[in-house]
Design a protein around this motif. Structure first.
Motif, PDB file in Angstrom:
ATOM      1  N   THR A 183      -5.959  20.334  -2.089  1.00  0.00           N
ATOM      2  CA  THR A 183      -5.077  19.186  -2.349  1.00  0.00           C
ATOM      3  C   THR A 183      -3.614  19.522  -2.000  1.00  0.00           C
ATOM      4  O   THR A 183      -3.261  19.556  -0.833  1.00  0.00           O
ATOM      5  CB  THR A 183      -5.244  18.712  -3.805  1.00  0.00           C
ATOM      6  N   TRP A 184      -2.797  19.823  -3.023  1.00  0.00           N
ATOM      7  CA  TRP A 184      -1.355  19.912  -2.734  1.00  0.00           C
ATOM      8  C   TRP A 184      -0.993  21.072  -1.820  1.00  0.00           C
ATOM      9  O   TRP A 184      -0.083  20.956  -1.001  1.00  0.00           O
ATOM     10  CB  TRP A 184      -0.531  19.955  -4.029  1.00  0.00           C
ATOM     11  N   ARG A 185      -1.712  22.184  -1.920  1.00  0.00           N
ATOM     12  CA  ARG A 185      -1.374  23.299  -1.017  1.00  0.00           C
ATOM     13  C   ARG A 185      -1.647  22.908   0.435  1.00  0.00           C
ATOM     14  O   ARG A 185      -1.057  23.449   1.365  1.00  0.00           O
ATOM     15  CB  ARG A 185      -2.184  24.554  -1.356  1.00  0.00           C
ATOM     16  N   ALA A 186      -2.606  21.973   0.632  1.00  0.00           N
ATOM     17  CA  ALA A 186      -2.919  21.498   1.986  1.00  0.00           C
ATOM     18  C   ALA A 186      -2.074  20.279   2.353  1.00  0.00           C
ATOM     19  O   ALA A 186      -2.216  19.744   3.454  1.00  0.00           O
ATOM     20  CB  ALA A 186      -4.409  21.170   2.085  1.00  0.00           C
ATOM     21  N   GLY A 187      -1.244  19.811   1.429  1.00  0.00           N
ATOM     22  CA  GLY A 187      -0.328  18.717   1.783  1.00  0.00           C
ATOM     23  C   GLY A 187      -0.671  17.365   1.174  1.00  0.00           C
ATOM     24  O   GLY A 187      -0.046  16.365   1.527  1.00  0.00           O
ATOM     25  N   VAL A 188      -1.633  17.319   0.256  1.00  0.00           N
ATOM     26  CA  VAL A 188      -1.975  16.030  -0.380  1.00  0.00           C
ATOM     27  C   VAL A 188      -0.890  15.702  -1.412  1.00  0.00           C
ATOM     28  O   VAL A 188      -0.552  16.524  -2.257  1.00  0.00           O
ATOM     29  CB  VAL A 188      -3.368  16.102  -1.040  1.00  0.00           C
ATOM     30  N   ASP A 189      -0.380  14.479  -1.332  1.00  0.00           N
ATOM     31  CA  ASP A 189       0.679  14.051  -2.256  1.00  0.00           C
ATOM     32  C   ASP A 189       0.124  13.287  -3.447  1.00  0.00           C
ATOM     33  O   ASP A 189       0.659  13.371  -4.547  1.00  0.00           O
ATOM     34  CB  ASP A 189       1.672  13.129  -1.519  1.00  0.00           C
ATOM     35  N   VAL A 190      -0.914  12.509  -3.183  1.00  0.00           N
ATOM     36  CA  VAL A 190      -1.473  11.681  -4.256  1.00  0.00           C
ATOM     37  C   VAL A 190      -2.988  11.619  -4.069  1.00  0.00           C
ATOM     38  O   VAL A 190      -3.484  11.503  -2.949  1.00  0.00           O
ATOM     39  CB  VAL A 190      -0.792  10.292  -4.303  1.00  0.00           C
ATOM     40  N   LEU A 191      -3.674  11.722  -5.199  1.00  0.00           N
ATOM     41  CA  LEU A 191      -5.121  11.934  -5.168  1.00  0.00           C
ATOM     42  C   LEU A 191      -5.824  10.931  -6.080  1.00  0.00           C
ATOM     43  O   LEU A 191      -5.399  10.717  -7.213  1.00  0.00           O
ATOM     44  CB  LEU A 191      -5.376  13.358  -5.692  1.00  0.00           C
ATOM     45  N   SER A 192      -6.899  10.317  -5.555  1.00  0.00           N
ATOM     46  CA  SER A 192      -7.828   9.614  -6.446  1.00  0.00           C
ATOM     47  C   SER A 192      -8.837  10.669  -6.873  1.00  0.00           C
ATOM     48  O   SER A 192      -9.590  11.176  -6.039  1.00  0.00           O
ATOM     49  CB  SER A 192      -8.545   8.484  -5.695  1.00  0.00           C
ATOM     50  N   LEU A 193      -8.842  11.008  -8.156  1.00  0.00           N
ATOM     51  CA  LEU A 193      -9.587  12.192  -8.605  1.00  0.00           C
ATOM     52  C   LEU A 193     -11.091  12.047  -8.403  1.00  0.00           C
ATOM     53  O   LEU A 193     -11.760  12.988  -7.996  1.00  0.00           O
ATOM     54  CB  LEU A 193      -9.272  12.456 -10.084  1.00  0.00           C
ATOM     55  N   GLY A 194     -11.638  10.855  -8.699  1.00  0.00           N
ATOM     56  CA  GLY A 194     -13.086  10.670  -8.546  1.00  0.00           C
ATOM     57  C   GLY A 194     -13.800  11.321  -9.701  1.00  0.00           C
ATOM     58  O   GLY A 194     -13.678  12.526  -9.898  1.00  0.00           O
ATOM     59  N   ALA A 195     -14.513  10.546 -10.518  1.00  0.00           N
ATOM     60  CA  ALA A 195     -15.213  11.163 -11.650  1.00  0.00           C
ATOM     61  C   ALA A 195     -16.452  10.370 -12.059  1.00  0.00           C
ATOM     62  O   ALA A 195     -17.422  10.950 -12.540  1.00  0.00           O
ATOM     63  CB  ALA A 195     -14.273  11.306 -12.844  1.00  0.00           C
ATOM     64  N   THR A 196     -16.428   9.076 -11.826  1.00  0.00           N
ATOM     65  CA  THR A 196     -17.538   8.248 -12.330  1.00  0.00           C
ATOM     66  C   THR A 196     -18.863   8.600 -11.666  1.00  0.00           C
ATOM     67  O   THR A 196     -19.911   8.587 -12.310  1.00  0.00           O
ATOM     68  CB  THR A 196     -17.234   6.750 -12.103  1.00  0.00           C
ATOM     69  N   LYS A 197     -18.806   8.918 -10.369  1.00  0.00           N
ATOM     70  CA  LYS A 197     -20.062   9.241  -9.666  1.00  0.00           C
ATOM     71  C   LYS A 197     -20.614  10.584 -10.131  1.00  0.00           C
ATOM     72  O   LYS A 197     -21.740  10.930  -9.837  1.00  0.00           O
ATOM     73  CB  LYS A 197     -19.807   9.300  -8.161  1.00  0.00           C
ATOM     74  N   ASN A 198     -19.767  11.340 -10.816  1.00  0.00           N
ATOM     75  CA  ASN A 198     -20.134  12.717 -11.145  1.00  0.00           C
ATOM     76  C   ASN A 198     -20.145  12.948 -12.653  1.00  0.00           C
ATOM     77  O   ASN A 198     -19.908  14.057 -13.105  1.00  0.00           O
ATOM     78  CB  ASN A 198     -19.130  13.652 -10.429  1.00  0.00           C
ATOM     79  N   GLY A 199     -20.363  11.882 -13.443  1.00  0.00           N
ATOM     80  CA  GLY A 199     -20.624  12.137 -14.859  1.00  0.00           C
ATOM     81  C   GLY A 199     -19.800  11.420 -15.899  1.00  0.00           C
ATOM     82  O   GLY A 199     -20.154  11.463 -17.077  1.00  0.00           O
ATOM     83  N   THR A 200     -18.673  10.771 -15.531  1.00  0.00           N
ATOM     84  CA  THR A 200     -17.963  10.034 -16.578  1.00  0.00           C
ATOM     85  C   THR A 200     -18.594   8.650 -16.730  1.00  0.00           C
ATOM     86  O   THR A 200     -19.420   8.237 -15.909  1.00  0.00           O
ATOM     87  CB  THR A 200     -16.451   9.884 -16.279  1.00  0.00           C
TER      88      THR A 200
END
Ligand code: PLP
Length: 346
Positions: A191-208
């Motif tokens: 993410t940020w080390r590669a230059g991502v400024d803003v992230l949609s985390l994503g969680a519902t497909k993986n358990g929330t």
């Protein structure tokens, strides 16, 4: 029956369900002014090794559209892959929340945006010309909508090209955990080390149950999001229940363990289908999505054998595993497709 229609056909991870119950006793202030949301911010900062702001929301679509709106003007443009969920499957939510910005689809190998394609688009964008939408953001889908994964160095190269022209970089991380589990790198590296400024985390497909989040590493983007989330109706009043889910999601690397399980089931299916006549993998199976091309009769027979999946145009189907897909399910899926391809009775 084996249900591989999507990863969101799965239930809620038990640890996350328990966390919702634990957040229930007593009272807490609404709209994120609660201890759970404060703890979530601290926990995420540790996980991502960076100061950040988090905005829990109820869907990935909201996370994407609001993130992109925070970095894109109404007369702006967002580069994304032509298969991107933001482009094809969100009913114009990004266009709506940005007040009319344009999505500009790009192509590349293995369903990822190619660096040459991005550089050409940027060179021909017409920066400063009032007759052209002005590029404001690059959106990368991780994993891609065909289940392939950008490696951190690929993200970094694309993000650097975007940053050179003043664009912000967004990552649609609907399957970020699956990608991290596949590449085995730190969340910060992807993410940020590669230059991502803003992230949609994503969680519902993986358990929330119903918790996703926008994470931003940039205070100016956070300042914008504070207003945009509120105005867009995405500041849940009982936010503590979303934050509690996300804390549990991160605890003891649960998100990575759940994702690794889903990925493993997909890899068992992909390996099992390698030599099945009449079926072809459309893309490498990097995470938990399998795209197959084959004859309609094979897929119809597999459906009769109790395998559930989605059909796609051009003789293609999509199978998606989740943290609930067992190894036995994966093997039964292979068996159903193998028997169907040899034309035996269903
Ligand atoms: C790549 C990708 N991004 C975003 C979303 C949107 O998530 P949600 O359904 O929570 O709005 C999805 C859901 O299918 C997706 O596959």
């Amino acid at each position: 029956m084996i249900d591989l229609r999507s990863d969101n056909v799965s239930g809620v991870a038990p640890q996350i369900l328990a966390a919702i119950s634990s957040a229930n006793p007593g009272t807490a202030l609404g709209y994120g002014a609660d201890d759970f949301t404060a703890r979530l911010r601290t926990r995420l900062s540790e996980v991502f090794e960076h100061e950040l702001e988090v905005f829990p929301v109820v869907s990935g679509t909201a996370a994407n559209a609001l993130s992109l709106a925070a970095v894109t003007r109404a007369w702006g443009a967002v580069y994304c892959h032509q298969s991107a969920h933001v482009h094809n499957t969100e009913c114009g939510a990004t266009e709506f929340f940005t007040g009319g910005a344009k999505l500009l689809p790009l192509d590349g190998e293995q369903f990822k945006i190619g660096l040459p394609q991005l550089e050409t688009a940027l060179a021909e964008a017409g920066f400063g010309l009032p007759q052209r939408a002005q590029p404001c953001a690059l959106s990368l889908t991780q994993a891609t909508d065909f289940g392939t994964v950008y490696r951190p160095e690929e993200v970094a190269a694309l993000a650097a090209a975007a940053h050179r022209r003043g664009l912000a970089v967004h990552m649609d991380g609907a399957r970020l955990a699956n990608s991290l589990a596949a590449v085995q790198c730190m969340p910060s590296e992807m993410t940020w080390r590669a230059g991502v400024d803003v992230l949609s985390l994503g969680a519902t497909k993986n358990g929330t149950m119903n918790a996703d989040a926008i994470v931003t590493f940039k205070p100016d983007i956070a300042a914008e999001l504070r207003f945009r989330c509120r105005r867009g109706g995405h500041v849940p009043s009982k936010m503590r229940f979303l934050s509690a889910q996300l804390i549990a999601y991160l605890e003891d690397s649960l998100w990575l363990r759940l994702a690794a399980r889903a990925n493993h089931a997909a890899s068992v299916i992909a390996a099992g289908l390698k030599d099945v006549p009449g079926l072809e993998l459309v893309a490498p199976v990097d995470v938990n999505e399998i795209f197959l091309r084959g004859a309609d009769e094979i897929f119809a027979q597999a459906e009769q054998r109790g395998l559930l999946f989605y059909r796609r145009p051009r003789r293609m189907v999509r199978l998606v595993t989740s943290f609930q897909t067992s190894e036995a399910d994966a093997r039964a899926c292979v068996e159903a497709l193998r028997s169907s391809s040899s034309g035996g009775p269903a």
